[in-house]
Motif scaffolding. Structure first.
Motif, PDB file in Angstrom:
ATOM      1  N   SER A 176       0.835  -1.208   0.000  1.00 23.84           N
ATOM      2  CA  SER A 176       0.000   0.000   0.000  1.00 23.84           C
ATOM      3  C   SER A 176       0.867   1.254   0.000  1.00 23.84           C
ATOM      4  O   SER A 176       0.562   2.234  -0.691  1.00 23.84           O
ATOM      5  CB  SER A 176      -0.918  -0.003   1.223  1.00 23.84           C
ATOM      6  N   LYS A 186       0.786   4.054  -2.999  1.00 20.82           N
ATOM      7  CA  LYS A 186       0.399   5.417  -2.624  1.00 20.82           C
ATOM      8  C   LYS A 186       1.536   6.395  -2.850  1.00 20.82           C
ATOM      9  O   LYS A 186       1.342   7.491  -3.385  1.00 20.82           O
ATOM     10  CB  LYS A 186      -0.034   5.446  -1.156  1.00 20.82           C
ATOM     11  N   GLU A 241      -4.473   3.318  -4.583  1.00 24.51           N
ATOM     12  CA  GLU A 241      -4.559   2.206  -3.654  1.00 24.51           C
ATOM     13  C   GLU A 241      -4.060   0.923  -4.320  1.00 24.51           C
ATOM     14  O   GLU A 241      -4.187   0.763  -5.541  1.00 24.51           O
ATOM     15  CB  GLU A 241      -6.011   2.010  -3.186  1.00 24.51           C
TER      16      GLU A 241
END
Length: 451
Positions: A266, A270, A276
């Motif tokens: 993640s 990001k 995501e």
């Protein structure tokens, strides 16, 4: 894909950021098992082999992530390396038992890796059981379980405990040089110097050790000459043994490692792509984590996981290219096939390594505290944290309290990490969302705050 002239140095930069952290667990396990640390020790080749496998299978596991093999791998710039998380489980398994303990250890790595891979099938469905309260506590406990090792190494190493030289000013001076240089580079430089601060700090400590006579050029030459120029990994080099304590410990820690990988995936998407992570990426990364660890266990390598420091490197450089990390993986594999690289690493004095370990394990504790900062510290969560930490840390500090318990549960419980993890997960699932003020006052003695 950037041009090779740019991709190769960027890939090596990723390797430099994780290199020390990657080989340190192998050295710690060797020290805990009682391997000889001198170049004339009969166990010296075994120590070199463990270091060699740490580099080789970190590279192979990284390739699984960047290139992928069917559903195995996220096809993202994820750098894999030997995991600190399993050290509190591995150290009691091998403590003082020498090479003979490695069959059960690597049996646990293999089975635990396969179990870890299976978690990829439903990792998304179990994340609810591992909120920041649980993961932050576990990461903090990992660091707390290991800081003792850093202090012992800085004072002269586990084998030196009880000798007159243990804790001498000379020993501590080498560790302090490493810490000061690491801090200076980390906070007062930028780019490659800052990224490689721990590695460069160790190099500075290495030079200092040569200057003050802690290390000699003859010892370096002896280590270099005893190490082969090229060697392939050997399947089941140490045999294979089923140990219930090892299997349970590695399987339970696989949950923690899997959640860490989800967080790293993640963070990469990001930080590098402003999006995501997809379910396919999370599942693929978890598969690669487990398969990489299982294959490493067959050949004498320790469990692998994604390395968070490289996630920060991607965010810092803005280069989110899996091809760059692939170049770094190939560099690691080449190093892993050349035992002379491990021979040079092994000449690093234990006191110098101690300085680096103090920084690294302190950062693990800090990472856990950072995760805990996201917790809503209501009465319920304070009670869960308090009980889990008290039992886990207490059993770790006083293992003699379980001297009448059978070997397998004693090894698992005195790690401190597993009881803390199990208690926090169970209480988090079982306790109501909010405890009454009266129940909290009874536990905390009136010190708990009210919202």
């Amino acid at each position: 894909m950037p041009p090779l002239a740019k991709a190769i140095p960027l890939g090596i930069q990723h390797v430099l950021a994780m290199f020390v952290s990657n080989v340190t667990p192998a050295i710690i396990i060797a020290g805990a098992a009682g391997f000889g640390f001198g170049s004339n020790s009969p166990d010296f080749p075994e120590l070199l082999y463990l270091i060699q496998m740490s580099m080789l299978f970190a590279g192979i596991a990284t390739l699984l992530q960047t290139i992928s093999l069917g559903p195995v791998g996220a096809r993202l710039p994820i750098v894999q390396g030997t995991s600190f998380a399993f050290l509190p489980i591995m150290i009691p398994l091998v403590a003082g038992k020498g090479v003979d303990a490695l069959a059960a250890l690597f049996g646990g790595v293999l089975i635990g890796g396969l179990f870890h891979a299976c978690l990829g099938l439903f990792i998304g469905k179990i994340r609810f059981a591992l909120p920041p309260l649980v993961t932050g506590l576990v990461v903090t406990m990992i660091g707390l379980a290991l800081v003792k090792v850093g202090i012992q190494y800085a004072a002269g190493g586990v084998p030196a405990i009880g000798t007159p030289e243990y804790g001498s000013l000379l020993n501590w001076s080498a560790a302090v040089v490493v810490i000061l240089v690491t801090l200076g580079l980390k906070f007062f430089t930028r780019g490659m110097l800052s990224v490689s601060a721990v590695l460069l700090g160790l190099i500075a400590g290495y030079i200092y050790a040569l200057m003050v006579g802690m290390l000699t050029f003859d010892a370096i030459a002896g280590s270099w000459s005893r190490a082969a120029s090229f060697a392939l990994p050997q399947p089941f080099k140490y045999g294979f043994e089923f140990s219930l304590a090892a299997i349970i410990g590695f399987c339970l820690m696989a949950f923690v490692s899997a959640v860490e990988t989800v967080g790293d995936v993640s963070g990469i998407t990001k930080g590098g792509a402003k999006r995501e992570a997809t379910d396919a990426e999370i599942e693929g990364a978890t598969f690669a984590d487990g398969i990489g660890s299982a294959v490493a266990g067959i050949f004498g390598g320790l469990p692998n996981t994604s390395f968070s420091q490289n996630v920060g490197l991607i965010a810092m450089t803005g280069v989110m290219s899996r091809h760059v990390v692939t170049c770094g993986a190939i560099f690691l594999i080449i190093c892993g096939l050349i035992p002379k690289v491990g021979g040079v690493i092994r000449t690093v004095p234990i006191e110098v390594l101690g300085g680096g370990v103090i920084v690294m394990f302190g950062m693990v504790v800090a990472a856990g505290v950072s995760i805990l900062s996201d917790v809503d510290w209501n009465r319920r969560n304070m009670v869960i944290f308090a009980i889990s930490l008290s039992v886990g840390l207490g059993l770790q500090l006083e293992p003699g309290a379980l001297q009448h318990v059978a070997d397998t549960p004693r090894i698992l419980l005195t790690s401190g990490l597993l009881p803390a993890a199990v208690i926090s997960i169970a209480l988090n699932l079982l306790l109501p969302e909010e405890l009454t003020a009266e129940s909290t006052e009874e536990v905390s003695g009136g010190m708990a705050g009210h919202k």
